[in-house]
Design a protein around this motif. Structure first.
Motif: not given
Length: 222
Positions: A181-192
């Motif tokens: 829920p958190v990590i996938t959201f951050l990936l979708r926001c452009g975070r690596t």
């Protein structure tokens, strides 16, 4: 700073939305949103208190952002500036954010560090988290910082801990075989991802693990 835009429900219905810096009059609403976002077993002592919020506004107002939908407070995002050493990525949320009081804010630092992002469950289908993140990226660019950083809780890890190590779990998420829920959201926001953080924050869902994730300022060389 004030940004006005429209956000949309999955059905396509538009809502007037404003992103701005929060102020003292917002504190009660921000604490309410924390309680909605982080119910038990998340420890209630980690919700914002008014002294912490007052520090955010006083020490780094550019990093104290909230979002309103049709005039109602719906979420917030908070950051501070730190001097990040890429050779020493390990840290805890407590030490880098001063337990949320951000007295560790360093105006001469090189990176904006995310303390928290919270969106009321009632508004989570409007994409507000992504808009808050995008606005914080703009703060990074405006201040000429190298990157945005933050530890993302591995909130789905508890269900897979018997099968995967934290690093293996992250690799499964990056491969698309699992969604967090958190990590996938951050990936979708452009975070690596940068590194898995041990004992980052007291949290049963992640078994205290987080992933340090960054967004690098594309307008700087290197």
């Amino acid at each position: 700073m004030k940004k006005e835009l429209y956000t949309f429900t999955p059905e396509g219905y538009p809502h007037r939305t404003v992103i701005r810096q929060y102020k003292e009059a917002d504190f009660d609403g921000l604490i309410r949103i924390q309680a909605e976002c982080f119910p038990p077993p998340f420890p209630s002592e980690l919700w914002w208190n008014k002294e912490q919020l007052a520090n955010h506004v006083a020490l780094f107002p550019q990093g104290a952002l909230c979002v309103e939908v049709e005039g109602e407070l719906a979420g917030s995002m908070t950051g501070l500036v730190v001097d990040y050493d890429a050779e020493r990525p390990q840290h805890t949320w407590e030490e880098i954010t001063d337990g949320g009081y951000i007295r560790t804010h360093n105006p001469r630092g090189n990176s904006l560090y995310v303390v928290d992002i919270s969106v009321s469950p009632r508004y989570r289908k409007l994409g507000l988290g992504k808009w808050l993140m995008q606005t914080m990226y703009e703060v990074v660019v405006q201040l000429g910082l190298e990157r945005l950083l933050g530890g993302g809780r591995m909130s789905g890890y508890c269900r897979w801990a018997e099968r995967f190590s934290p690093q293996q779990y992250l690799e499964e998420v990056l491969a698309g075989r699992l969604a967090d829920p958190v990590i996938t959201f951050l990936l979708r926001c452009g975070r690596t991802p940068v590194a898995v953080l041990e004992d980052y924050l007291e949290d049963e869902e992640s078994l205290n693990h987080a992933v340090l994730m960054e967004w690098r300022n594309p307008f700087l060389g290197g």
